[in-house]
Design an enzyme around this catalytic site. Structure first.
Site, short mmCIF file in Angstrom:
data_model
loop_
_atom_site.label_atom_id
_atom_site.label_comp_id
_atom_site.label_asym_id
_atom_site.label_seq_id
_atom_site.Cartn_x
_atom_site.Cartn_y
_atom_site.Cartn_z
N GLU A 173 0.81 -1.22 0.00
CA GLU A 173 0.00 0.00 0.00
C GLU A 173 0.84 1.27 0.00
O GLU A 173 0.32 2.36 0.22
CB GLU A 173 -0.93 -0.01 1.20
N HIS A 247 -4.88 2.21 6.95
CA HIS A 247 -3.45 2.41 6.73
C HIS A 247 -2.85 2.98 8.02
O HIS A 247 -3.54 3.67 8.79
CB HIS A 247 -3.18 3.40 5.59
N CYS A 368 -2.69 11.72 3.35
CA CYS A 368 -3.07 10.83 2.25
C CYS A 368 -2.78 11.47 0.90
O CYS A 368 -2.49 10.78 -0.07
CB CYS A 368 -4.56 10.48 2.33
#
Length: 444
Positions: A173, A247, A368
């Site tokens: 990720e 995350h 992000c």
């Protein structure tokens, strides 16, 4: 002198609330709402402008081609591109929603990046994330590799690897599960890889997917030529994942020698601190731990406020600042912890709250939206100049957004061939503005 460059993702014209990301509570909550792509893109550009105003170097990663017609062709649809889109939408709106996600805007998932001070050959290494945990995000890896290769094309200074094999063993990720601690941006330090599961041992106690595997993190470290003494592999807590921290960057962020995190971020916090202290002593930095405790800051408030999905940045004068979503300011417990940090004996001197509600409603905050790339002067000179931001370039991009983006988008719009044409005209104009040439499949 090395600098940390924030490469923010530019929100694409298909920004919508498809609710595609299981385990992302904001994405689930806002499924089906009308979105505002124009507002989302302008909010992101305003954040970039803010960082430039604070004296930082700012870059941009362009959005990906969406709706993604090659993906529909690959599953058997034929005809003109417009016919393919409309037929696929008639058959399965959910399929088209996956092919239309603007999720590449969250560039913390674009790649894992290791500074040249860490790698065996002195180059900056970038490995695009394969994002196999979510179908709509797994579409991104090939284009991300192409885009990063165009921007960091000077192979004397950069090594852009291919994504890891696209399977559940190597679920990767990107930088959303990767941190670095050091005495400064140019110094050798500790690369902290955070994983949600060991894919060879299975997954237990989780109601949401643990997306990052230990095997992926270890593979990236090998590819980047990192030494054992400068790496640490740490497991994220099941408590955090189950609460909605899909995350690690939802519950933790680092900058220079500061680890800013929640008590529930890691499976064994005491062991983590002990290991980081030992590594820091060897590598020449003294870590500063700024930890919020459960009693004062419940995990549910962390997830709703995205406090730890802030950008923790170092200004030219050496002070650190936080770039936070306004949701943090509006959450009493989160705001209290920020105020406590500002009043304490640590490097953080100011907090800036920004309106990023369009991104936040889909589960993505300031951290992000950015990929951190540390580069010295020679390496910076090797970066494609068209994607480096100035106030004038942001002005031009704002005008481009106002010309090409809708201010309201609903699910039914995604299956319209006319909308497909709109998005392609927008991206074609963008590649000219950024001098990126024929970047997308439809341009080739």
């Amino acid at each position: 002198m090395s600098q940390e460059i924030n490469f923010d993702g530019l929100v694409g014209p298909t920004h919508n609330y498809g609710g595609l990301s299981r385990g992302n509570l904001a994405s689930d909550k806002n499924r089906g709402r009308a979105s505002n792509p124009r507002g989302a893109a302008l909010q992101g550009l305003e954040k970039m402008r803010k960082l430039i105003g604070l004296g930082l170097t700012q870059g941009l990663l362009p959005p990906q081609e969406r709706p993604f017609i090659p993906g529909l062709r690959a599953v058997g649809y034929t005809g003109t591109d417009g016919q393919i889109l409309e037929k696929a939408f008639q058959d399965s709106p959910a399929l088209v929603a996956n092919m239309s996600a603007a999720s590449s805007m969250w560039t913390a998932n674009a790649a894992t990046v290791s500074a040249g001070s860490q790698t065996s050959d002195g180059r900056v290494h970038l490995t695009p994330a394969n994002l196999v945990a979510m179908p709509h995000r797994a579409l991104e890896a090939e284009q991300t590799h192409r885009t990063l290769s165009a921007i960091f094309k000077d192979t004397n200074h950069f090594n852009v690897h291919a994504p890891l094999p696209a399977n559940s063993l190597f679920g990767d990720e990107g930088a959303a599960n990767h941190n670095r601690l050091a005495s400064g941006h140019g110094a050798k330090g500790l690369e902290l890889f955070v994983y949600g599961r060991d894919a060879l041992r299975g997954q237990s106690g989780l109601k949401f997917p643990a997306r990052q595997t230990l095997q992926a993190s270890e593979a990236v470290a090998r590819l980047h030529g990192l030494s054992d003494g400068e790496t640490l592999f740490v497991r994220q807590s099941a408590e955090a994942i189950n609460a909605g921290a899909f995350h690690n960057d939802v519950v933790c962020v680092t900058n220079d020698n500061v680890l800013f995190f929640h008590e529930a971020a890691f499976e064994d916090t005491a062991l983590l601190e002990k290991q980081v202290l030992a590594k820091g002593n060897t590598l020449g930095f003294k870590p500063v731990f700024l930890m919020a405790k459960r009693d004062a800051l419940p995990l549910q408030d962390v997830i709703s406020s995205y406090l730890f999905n802030s950008q923790l940045i170092t200004l030219p004068n050496g002070d650190m600042n936080l770039i936070l979503p306004i949701e943090t300011e509006e959450t009493a417990s989160a705001k209290a912890f920020v105020d406590e940090c500002l009043a304490g004996d640590n490097p953080i001197t100011a907090a800036h709250y920004m309106d990023l509600r369009q991104s936040m409603s889909n589960g993505g905050g300031p951290a992000c939206l950015r990929l951190r790339v540390q580069a010295n002067a020679s390496q910076q000179a090797g970066i494609h100049g068209g994607v480096m931001m100035t106030p004038a370039k942001i002005d031009a991009l704002e005008n481009w957004v106002r010309q090409h983006y809708r201010d309201r988008l609903i699910a039914d719009d995604l299956g319209d061939a006319a909308f497909l044409q709109e998005t392609r005209e927008a991206l074609d104009a963008l590649t000219q503005l950024l001098d990126l040439g024929s970047l997308y499949d439809f341009q080739r």
